[in-house]
Design a protein around this motif. Structure first.
Motif, PDB file in Angstrom:
ATOM      1  N   GLU A  53       0.759  -1.384  -0.067  1.00 39.20           N
ATOM      2  CA  GLU A  53      -0.019   0.139   0.123  1.00 39.20           C
ATOM      3  C   GLU A  53       0.891   1.229   0.020  1.00 39.20           C
ATOM      4  N   GLY A  85      -6.281   1.046  -5.735  1.00 35.89           N
ATOM      5  CA  GLY A  85      -6.617  -0.445  -5.604  1.00 35.89           C
ATOM      6  C   GLY A  85      -6.071  -1.388  -4.897  1.00 35.89           C
ATOM      7  N   LEU A  86      -4.816  -0.736  -4.148  1.00 35.88           N
ATOM      8  CA  LEU A  86      -4.000  -1.494  -3.458  1.00 35.88           C
ATOM      9  C   LEU A  86      -4.106  -1.065  -1.884  1.00 35.88           C
ATOM     10  N   ILE A  89      -3.917  -2.871   1.580  1.00 34.03           N
ATOM     11  CA  ILE A  89      -3.281  -4.265   1.291  1.00 34.03           C
ATOM     12  C   ILE A  89      -1.708  -4.124   1.555  1.00 34.03           C
ATOM     13  N   LYS A  91       0.293  -7.453   1.472  1.00 32.45           N
ATOM     14  CA  LYS A  91       0.954  -8.315   0.655  1.00 32.45           C
ATOM     15  C   LYS A  91      -0.098  -8.579  -0.464  1.00 32.45           C
ATOM     16  N   ALA A  92       0.321  -8.403  -1.814  1.00 33.60           N
ATOM     17  CA  ALA A  92      -0.922  -8.804  -2.896  1.00 33.60           C
ATOM     18  C   ALA A  92      -0.720 -10.094  -3.542  1.00 33.60           C
ATOM     19  N   ASN A  93      -1.815 -10.425  -3.649  1.00 34.41           N
ATOM     20  CA  ASN A  93      -1.741 -11.578  -4.636  1.00 34.41           C
ATOM     21  C   ASN A  93      -2.404 -11.501  -6.054  1.00 34.41           C
ATOM     22  N   LYS A  95      -5.281 -11.750  -7.365  1.00 37.00           N
ATOM     23  CA  LYS A  95      -6.416 -10.972  -7.626  1.00 37.00           C
ATOM     24  C   LYS A  95      -6.416  -9.798  -6.946  1.00 37.00           C
ATOM     25  N   ASP A  96      -5.507  -9.496  -6.008  1.00 31.21           N
ATOM     26  CA  ASP A  96      -5.447  -7.961  -5.562  1.00 31.21           C
ATOM     27  C   ASP A  96      -4.879  -7.333  -6.655  1.00 31.21           C
ATOM     28  N   ARG A  99      -7.318  -6.564  -9.548  1.00 31.80           N
ATOM     29  CA  ARG A  99      -8.144  -5.416  -9.240  1.00 31.80           C
ATOM     30  C   ARG A  99      -7.708  -4.094  -9.206  1.00 31.80           C
ATOM     31  N   ALA A 100      -6.342  -4.012  -8.833  1.00 27.39           N
ATOM     32  CA  ALA A 100      -5.499  -2.686  -8.660  1.00 27.39           C
ATOM     33  C   ALA A 100      -5.352  -2.506 -10.523  1.00 27.39           C
ATOM     34  N   GLU A 132      -7.767  -9.852 -14.717  1.00 27.26           N
ATOM     35  CA  GLU A 132      -8.942 -10.091 -14.021  1.00 27.26           C
ATOM     36  C   GLU A 132      -9.463 -11.721 -14.398  1.00 27.26           C
TER      37      GLU A 132
END
Length: 531
Positions: A53, A85-86, A89, A91-93, A95-96, A99-100, A132
């Protein structure tokens, strides 16, 4: 990933620059995007953040302030959406990230008044949609990013089918290409699969912060602007051009029966001068260290009001220009600050904000004078708490005409309306040279051809500056409607040559008044204002 993307784009920015649709010597999409990315990377380095983030927020802030040109502003909006979008967050996977990416694309589309498909926007949107789709099943970041980039590249290859200008020029969209370089650099940073890349990245990270404070210095590949005249009756201009090509860029070699004028950006001015000496005696030698000039002052914030006092006044005007003569014209028209910029050097959002901070008007009017600076000026307006209006001037003549219609006694809305109406009444012509072979609107253009441009179209092509200039003016002048032609001659044109052109115009266009003004602009032999 941010720093890896910045580094990889920096390595490949000239590839992106060369995708410019017009073969003019100011293709700068790659340069603008690279400078924007460097600003994002520096902000990330300063932040010392250890979660996604905060890193995304730092990149967004850096890109926003460092945004240059339309491509840079759009890139900054992509980072702005990415950061949104983050949010929340650490840690991002996949899906994250998907979305971002979607929020990044949506934010960039909203920022552009009339989004055009076949541009960086299309590549960003297609990458987001693919992300996506992939994120529903794919959890491996490496595979996920590889597939997103592959789809982005397929989209990029289709851009010429979406935009006719790209198809005619035989190129893909430059901004889309730049975005893919950023994504590839980010992927390399994740996968650690390129030892050479990481050796280079290590050097990139170690670069002294002070030397990168003014990023134009990093952009200058050839550091010495070298100019001279060769006095010779036997000089072979074409042979000299071929010999000098290997020494640098922004080269101009023109001449007549007795003189050859040479202009080149090079790292070896001595060797260039030696080539000239083999032909004849050298005069008017001038060598400028461009890296030093840019480092010492990127934004030429000139106090053109002699009595700039501390108290507020009703209006302040900021404009963007290159060339000492043109800057002096704006000075005479009571502009408060001139930001050095235009073709080849678009000021950043931060540069414009610095100018805003240094004027005292209750109302501030900004004249970008270049279509590639308008978005950055509007972004500066949004970021500032001052009362700012941007008059969307796309050329120097439009800027001058807008100022001539300005009246300090009128209120802001009336002035903006008058200025915007005035710029519709002026036509602009520009004469420069082609930097590569291409075909546009069925017209075949060869590298080094002289080209005349007006309202975004190439109107005239040839080998002689005066002939192309006259042909261009015949194309855009209507003697029943136009009665004033102003000739701004550039740094590569002598006063005598400009006056000869003015006299020729007076003979042919008897109903028009002709003014010849020293502009001093680089790369463009002439800028014409037709009113």
């Amino acid at each position: 990933m941010i720093i890896g993307g910045a580094n990889y784009l920096e390595k490949n920015k000239t590839v992106v620059d060369d995708l410019n649709v017009f073969p003019v010597p100011d293709g700068d999409t790659g340069t603008n995007m690279a400078l924007t990315m460097q600003s994002a990377a520096r902000q990330v380095k300063k932040s010392n953040a250890n979660n996604i983030e905060d890193i995304a927020k730092a990149a967004s802030k850096g890109s926003l302030m460092g945004a240059r040109g339309n491509s840079g502003v759009i890139l900054s909006q992509l980072f702005r959406g990415l950061a949104q979008g983050l949010t929340g967050i650490e840690k991002a996977n996949t899906k994250d990230i998907a979305r971002a990416f979607k929020m990044a694309s949506d934010t960039a589309y909203k920022a552009v008044m009339k989004p055009i498909e076949g541009t960086i926007l299309t590549v960003a949107r297609e990458c987001a949609e693919k992300a996506e789709e992939l994120a529903k099943e794919e959890n491996d970041i490496k595979i996920f990013l590889e597939e997103v980039i592959k789809h982005g590249d397929e989209t990029l290859k289709k851009t010429p089918e979406m935009l006719d200008a790209l198809k005619q020029a035989g190129v893909v969209d430059a901004g889309g290409k730049g975005l893919l370089y950023i994504l590839i650099g980010a992927l390399k940073a994740v996968t650690f699969d390129d030892d050479e890349f990481f050796d280079e990245l290590d050097e990139y990270l170690k670069a002294d912060e002070e030397t990168k404070e003014y990023t134009e210095e990093a952009d200058i590949k050839f550091g010495y602007c070298t100019e001279f005249i060769i006095n010779s009756k036997n000089g072979d201009i074409e042979k000299l051009k071929d010999e000098l090509t290997k020494f640098g860029d922004s080269m101009l070699v023109i001449g007549d029966e007795e003189h050859i004028k040479v202009h080149i950006h090079t790292n070896n001015p001595g060797e260039v001068l030696e080539k000239g000496l083999k032909i004849g005696e050298l005069t008017n030698i001038k060598i400028d260290n461009m890296r030093y000039q840019h480092k010492s002052k990127v934004v030429d914030e000139k106090h053109v009001q002699q009595n700039q006092e501390d108290e507020m006044k009703k209006y302040s005007i900021i404009t963007v220009a290159m060339g000492e003569g043109i800057k002096n014209v704006f000075k005479d028209l009571r502009v408060d600050y001139v930001i050095s910029g235009g073709q080849t050097m678009n000021p950043s959002t931060e540069d414009i904000l610095k100018a805003v901070e240094n004027v005292k008007g209750e109302n501030i009017i900004i004249l970008p004078n270049n279509s590639n600076i308008i978005l950055a000026a509007k972004q500066a307006k949004e970021l500032s708490n001052r009362n700012i209006e941007v008059v969307p001037t796309k050329t120097i003549p439009q800027g001058v005409t807008a100022l001539l219609s300005f009246d300090e006694d009128l209120d802001l809305d009336e002035n903006i309306e008058n200025m915007e109406e005035a710029i519709k009444e002026v036509k602009t012509g520009e004469v420069t040279f082609a930097v590569r072979d291409t075909t546009i609107n069925g017209k075949e253009i060869k590298k080094d051809d002289v080209i005349g441009i007006s309202e975004g179209e190439i109107k005239s092509i040839g080998n002689d500056i005066r002939e192309v200039s006259m042909d261009l003016l015949r194309n855009i002048i209507d003697e029943d409607e136009n009665d004033l032609i102003t000739i701004f001659y550039g740094e590569d044109i002598s006063k005598e040559k400009a006056e000869e052109l003015g006299e020729l115009l007076e003979e042919e266009m008897e109903e028009c008044d002709i003014e010849v003004v020293y502009g001093g602009q680089p790369l463009y032999y002439y800028i014409f204002s037709v009113e």
